[in-house]
Design a protein around this motif. Structure first.
Motif, PDB file in Angstrom:
ATOM      1  N   VAL A 163      38.648  47.408  39.756  1.00  0.00           N
ATOM      2  CA  VAL A 163      37.765  47.194  40.882  1.00  0.00           C
ATOM      3  C   VAL A 163      38.515  47.346  42.192  1.00  0.00           C
ATOM      4  N   LEU A 164      39.788  46.984  42.171  1.00  0.00           N
ATOM      5  CA  LEU A 164      40.612  47.190  43.359  1.00  0.00           C
ATOM      6  C   LEU A 164      40.607  48.659  43.757  1.00  0.00           C
ATOM      7  N   ILE A 181      38.557  38.277  46.651  1.00  0.00           N
ATOM      8  CA  ILE A 181      37.465  37.781  47.492  1.00  0.00           C
ATOM      9  C   ILE A 181      37.233  38.753  48.648  1.00  0.00           C
ATOM     10  N   VAL A 182      38.335  39.187  49.278  1.00  0.00           N
ATOM     11  CA  VAL A 182      38.211  40.108  50.412  1.00  0.00           C
ATOM     12  C   VAL A 182      37.553  41.417  49.971  1.00  0.00           C
ATOM     13  N   ILE A 183      37.952  41.898  48.787  1.00  0.00           N
ATOM     14  CA  ILE A 183      37.378  43.171  48.325  1.00  0.00           C
ATOM     15  C   ILE A 183      35.884  43.031  48.081  1.00  0.00           C
ATOM     16  N   VAL A 184      35.478  41.968  47.395  1.00  0.00           N
ATOM     17  CA  VAL A 184      34.053  41.813  47.100  1.00  0.00           C
ATOM     18  C   VAL A 184      33.255  41.685  48.393  1.00  0.00           C
ATOM     19  N   VAL A 185      33.830  40.989  49.374  1.00  0.00           N
ATOM     20  CA  VAL A 185      33.075  40.760  50.602  1.00  0.00           C
ATOM     21  C   VAL A 185      33.099  41.992  51.506  1.00  0.00           C
ATOM     22  N   PHE A 186      34.258  42.658  51.624  1.00  0.00           N
ATOM     23  CA  PHE A 186      34.369  43.713  52.633  1.00  0.00           C
ATOM     24  C   PHE A 186      34.374  45.127  52.072  1.00  0.00           C
ATOM     25  N   ALA A 187      34.883  45.328  50.857  1.00  0.00           N
ATOM     26  CA  ALA A 187      34.949  46.686  50.317  1.00  0.00           C
ATOM     27  C   ALA A 187      34.458  46.692  48.879  1.00  0.00           C
ATOM     28  N   PRO A 188      33.148  46.411  48.688  1.00  0.00           N
ATOM     29  CA  PRO A 188      32.675  46.204  47.322  1.00  0.00           C
ATOM     30  C   PRO A 188      32.824  47.415  46.409  1.00  0.00           C
ATOM     31  N   ARG A 189      33.072  48.588  46.968  1.00  0.00           N
ATOM     32  CA  ARG A 189      33.189  49.751  46.080  1.00  0.00           C
ATOM     33  C   ARG A 189      34.639  50.164  45.851  1.00  0.00           C
ATOM     34  N   GLY A 190      35.559  49.301  46.214  1.00  0.00           N
ATOM     35  CA  GLY A 190      36.948  49.563  45.869  1.00  0.00           C
ATOM     36  C   GLY A 190      37.754  50.171  47.000  1.00  0.00           C
ATOM     37  N   LEU A 191      39.081  50.125  46.821  1.00  0.00           N
ATOM     38  CA  LEU A 191      39.998  50.617  47.850  1.00  0.00           C
ATOM     39  C   LEU A 191      39.838  52.107  48.081  1.00  0.00           C
ATOM     40  N   ALA A 192      39.735  52.888  46.985  1.00  0.00           N
ATOM     41  CA  ALA A 192      39.680  54.338  47.117  1.00  0.00           C
ATOM     42  C   ALA A 192      38.477  54.730  47.972  1.00  0.00           C
ATOM     43  N   HIS A 193      37.321  54.091  47.685  1.00  0.00           N
ATOM     44  CA  HIS A 193      36.126  54.406  48.452  1.00  0.00           C
ATOM     45  C   HIS A 193      36.247  53.901  49.887  1.00  0.00           C
ATOM     46  N   GLY A 194      36.753  52.669  50.037  1.00  0.00           N
ATOM     47  CA  GLY A 194      36.915  52.115  51.384  1.00  0.00           C
ATOM     48  C   GLY A 194      37.818  52.999  52.239  1.00  0.00           C
ATOM     49  N   LEU A 233      30.758  32.085  50.358  1.00  0.00           N
ATOM     50  CA  LEU A 233      30.981  33.102  49.328  1.00  0.00           C
ATOM     51  C   LEU A 233      29.887  33.171  48.273  1.00  0.00           C
ATOM     52  N   PHE A 234      29.612  32.041  47.621  1.00  0.00           N
ATOM     53  CA  PHE A 234      28.699  32.108  46.479  1.00  0.00           C
ATOM     54  C   PHE A 234      27.324  32.621  46.892  1.00  0.00           C
ATOM     55  N   ARG A 235      26.899  32.240  48.106  1.00  0.00           N
ATOM     56  CA  ARG A 235      25.566  32.624  48.560  1.00  0.00           C
ATOM     57  C   ARG A 235      25.359  34.134  48.509  1.00  0.00           C
ATOM     58  N   ARG A 236      26.447  34.905  48.687  1.00  0.00           N
ATOM     59  CA  ARG A 236      26.310  36.363  48.697  1.00  0.00           C
ATOM     60  C   ARG A 236      25.951  36.932  47.343  1.00  0.00           C
ATOM     61  N   ILE A 237      26.289  36.222  46.280  1.00  0.00           N
ATOM     62  CA  ILE A 237      26.154  36.840  44.956  1.00  0.00           C
ATOM     63  C   ILE A 237      25.012  36.246  44.148  1.00  0.00           C
ATOM     64  N   TYR A 238      24.204  35.370  44.740  1.00  0.00           N
ATOM     65  CA  TYR A 238      23.063  34.821  44.005  1.00  0.00           C
ATOM     66  C   TYR A 238      22.070  35.917  43.661  1.00  0.00           C
ATOM     67  N   ARG A 239      21.562  35.862  42.451  1.00  0.00           N
ATOM     68  CA  ARG A 239      20.454  36.725  42.023  1.00  0.00           C
ATOM     69  C   ARG A 239      20.737  38.203  42.240  1.00  0.00           C
TER      70      ARG A 239
END
Lengths: 290, 334
Positions: free
Chosen positions: B265-266, B306-319, A83-89
């Motif tokens: 952000v959700l 965590i799932v949102i940041v990794v898979f849908a960084p622009r939010g549910l509405a956009h995803g 996880l953390f690696r994705r958000i560095y810098r």
């Protein structure tokens, strides 16, 4: 006089705990430019592991500290890889905030599920629990122990960063990551090692400071802001800055609570606002996080 | 307008469409009616949902539209709520007037904190927003003459809306009143964010330096947007005070600010619909899951983030929009 001395000792001890926990965060923010709100969660994990090791396994205090620090690092390293690696810098702070708040919530939930919602003390050995005679006055031994731990941590970190090969590479990566990589420094490994160092320090601070910042499930949320504030006031990536900020804010908070307890954290945050307004890059920061 | 008629394709996008605002009002009213008739026993919860939705929308105005990361938004919500509580206890009981009191108080708090916060970027900005939020929280705890301290401010009994509709035990009046306020605020904001002012704010978010180069005064605009955001948050706080009758310390807490950011952000930053979606989805889930075990709820929110940041960084509405577009393409392709 008596009040001044007890304020001074308590403020110094509190400041040193803040320093031990925050310095890891400060180095991480200076190097990886990541606003890590989950830092307090690692301190909390350390505290829980130490408490469990002492109370359920009957280990000695020193051995429990070592075991808990190592345990926390072992728990945290997979999080770095995944996880953390994705958000560095990253220039955008929002994903960093969310991911690390998410990790904090997850840790709080899991810790409570495993250990329960009650306060978990880390029992002190007899040597540290009594008062200590410094000739003209008795002082709590534990406070002195914490102050010594802080001083030793600061000195050891200074040696590590200024005098060792690892320190040279780390500082090179802080100053210019791309150039350091071009020169053959494996920044990925530096990041990993720094993360482990930061988490280990957090756990260490969480354990020795358990008397001052009690270990309970909401620890991570309660003090998350405080650690971030210390780094911001001190300036990301600066040891002396973090030390100065910790002691200053420790003094502001302890004095405020002694003399005007009904105001709570008011003076602490007032001091923060004034300092951040006057020194937006921290008291001694290099302005890495602009 | 001659240019617009000569080149209809881009003009149709830029032209002011009052239809969008009307649609916004209609959708909110329709959703609200569904809530009213399907969950008649949960109207108090739905009212609370609306007040928090206003907080999330206000946060979107600064975080989504101006790129100011803040973790102290609840301060303005709380200031509005406490102002309304005090005004009501002092004898000003008309709910509509109280709304304006909350709005003014929130706007004042927004302008003051915006003047401080928007001078900085990055970490100092974030820390200042947190510190201001905590400062308001500590003051709310201390000034118990105004806020009731940790006991909270209670006994807020507003008079009937427009002198006709009294607040009842089943929250019917409170719910309809809140719904109308939300729809109005939402429509006005939809309109405002498409104005040149709103568009310039987006420009500042995307590239502050370039915005300055084309002659925009960045700092005053950000402060004004903060004031507007404070006004919306203040309305939310006012509604909370009017409809529940109590104002507690939780309305200025750090947790409230952090939760608002999570909801925003959700749903997705930078669109008002995203803010509304996030607030709805998050709170409905919370209502059902948190009731069983608050700590499981925290774990789930953590995982969700965590799932949102990794898979849908622009939010549910956009995803959801992306997914929908893909499905439509796939459906049309064979």
């Amino acid at each position: 006089m008596r009040t001044i001395l007890s304020i001074a000792v308590d403020a110094l001890a509190y400041g040193m705990v803040l320093f031990i926990i925050s310095i890891g965060l400060s180095i991480m923010m200076g190097l990886m430019r990541v606003v890590n709100l989950a830092h307090g969660a690692f301190a909390m994990i350390g505290g829980y592991l130490a408490s469990y090791a002492v109370r359920s396994w009957g280990l000695s205090y020193g051995f429990a500290i070592v075991l808990a620090v190592i345990g926390t690092i072992v728990i945290a390293l997979p999080l770095e890889r995944l996880l953390f690696r994705r958000i560095y810098r990253k220039s955008d702070a929002l994903p960093q905030l969310l991911l690390t708040i998410g990790i904090t919530f997850l840790v709080i939930g899991i810790v409570n599920f495993i250990f329960g919602p009650t306060l978990k003390p880390v029992p002190l050995p007899g040597v540290l629990s009594g008062p200590f005679d410094i000739g003209f006055r008795m002082l709590p031994t534990h406070r002195l122990f914490v102050i010594a731990c802080g001083a030793i941590t600061a000195a050891a970190l200074w040696y590590l960063l200024e005098r060792t090969d690892f320190g040279v590479r780390l500082r090179a990566a802080v100053d210019n990551g791309d150039m350091a990589e071009a020169l053959g420094i494996r920044t990925e490994l530096i990041y990993l090692a720094t993360f482990a160092l930061a988490v280990g320090l957090a756990a260490f601070g969480g354990i020795v400071g358990a008397e001052l910042l009690p270990i309970e499930p909401f620890y991570a949320l309660r003090y998350m802001v405080v650690f971030l504030v210390v780094v911001s006031v001190g300036g990301a990536g600066s040891i002396t800055g973090a030390l100065a900020a910790s002691l200053l804010l420790g003094l502001a908070d302890t004095t405020g609570k002694y003399l005007a307890p009904e105001f709570g954290e008011f003076f602490f945050y007032l001091a923060v606002i004034v300092i951040v307004f006057l020194f937006p890059h921290g008291l001694l920061g290099r302005g890495a996080l602009r | 307008m001659t240019i617009a008629s000569a080149r209809p394709a881009p003009a149709s996008r830029l032209k002011v469409r009052p239809a969008a605002e009307a649609r916004g009002v209609l959708v909110i009213i329709a959703l609200g009616l569904v809530g009213y008739f399907v969950f008649p026993d949960d109207l108090a919860f739905l009212t609370r949902l609306i007040t928090i939705a206003l907080l999330v929308i206000s946060l979107d105005l600064v975080t989504g539209y101006c790129g100011v990361a803040t973790l102290g938004q609840a301060a303005m919500f709380g200031v509005g709520a406490y102002a309304v509580g005090n005004a009501c206890l002092a004898g000003l009981t008309d709910p509509v007037m109280l709304l304006f009191v909350g709005m003014a108080a929130g706007a004042a708090a927004g302008l003051a904190s915006g003047a401080l916060i928007t001078r900085f970027h990055g970490l100092p900005q974030l820390v200042l927003s947190i510190a201001l939020g905590q400062l308001v929280g500590a003051l709310a705890n201390k000034l118990s003459g105004w806020t009731g301290g940790s006991d909270g401010l209670s006994g807020i009994t507003p008079s009937p809306v427009l002198g006709l509709f009294a607040f009842d035990l089943y929250s019917r009046t409170a719910y309809v009143f809140s719904l109308v306020v939300l729809a109005l605020v939402f429509a006005l904001l939809l309109r405002f964010m498409r104005s040149p002012f709103g568009l310039l704010c987006r420009g500042i978010r995307d590239d502050a330096l370039r915005a300055r180069m084309i002659g925009a005064a960045v700092y005053p605009r950000l402060v004004i947007m903060y004031g507007l955001s404070g006004a919306v948050a203040g309305i939310g706080g006012a509604l909370a005070a009017i409809t529940t009758g109590v104002v507690g310390l939780d309305s200025v807490s750090f947790e409230r600010s952090a939760e608002a950011l999570v909801m925003l952000v959700l749903g997705g930053t930078g669109t008002l619909w995203g803010a509304l979606t996030g607030a709805l989805v998050f709170q409905i889930f919370e209502h059902f899951v948190a009731a069983t075990n608050p700590f499981h709820w925290m774990s789930m929110v953590g995982l969700l983030l965590i799932v949102i940041v990794v898979f849908a960084p622009r939010g549910l509405a956009h995803g959801a929009a992306v997914l929908w577009a893909r499905l439509r393409v796939r459906g049309a392709a064979p």
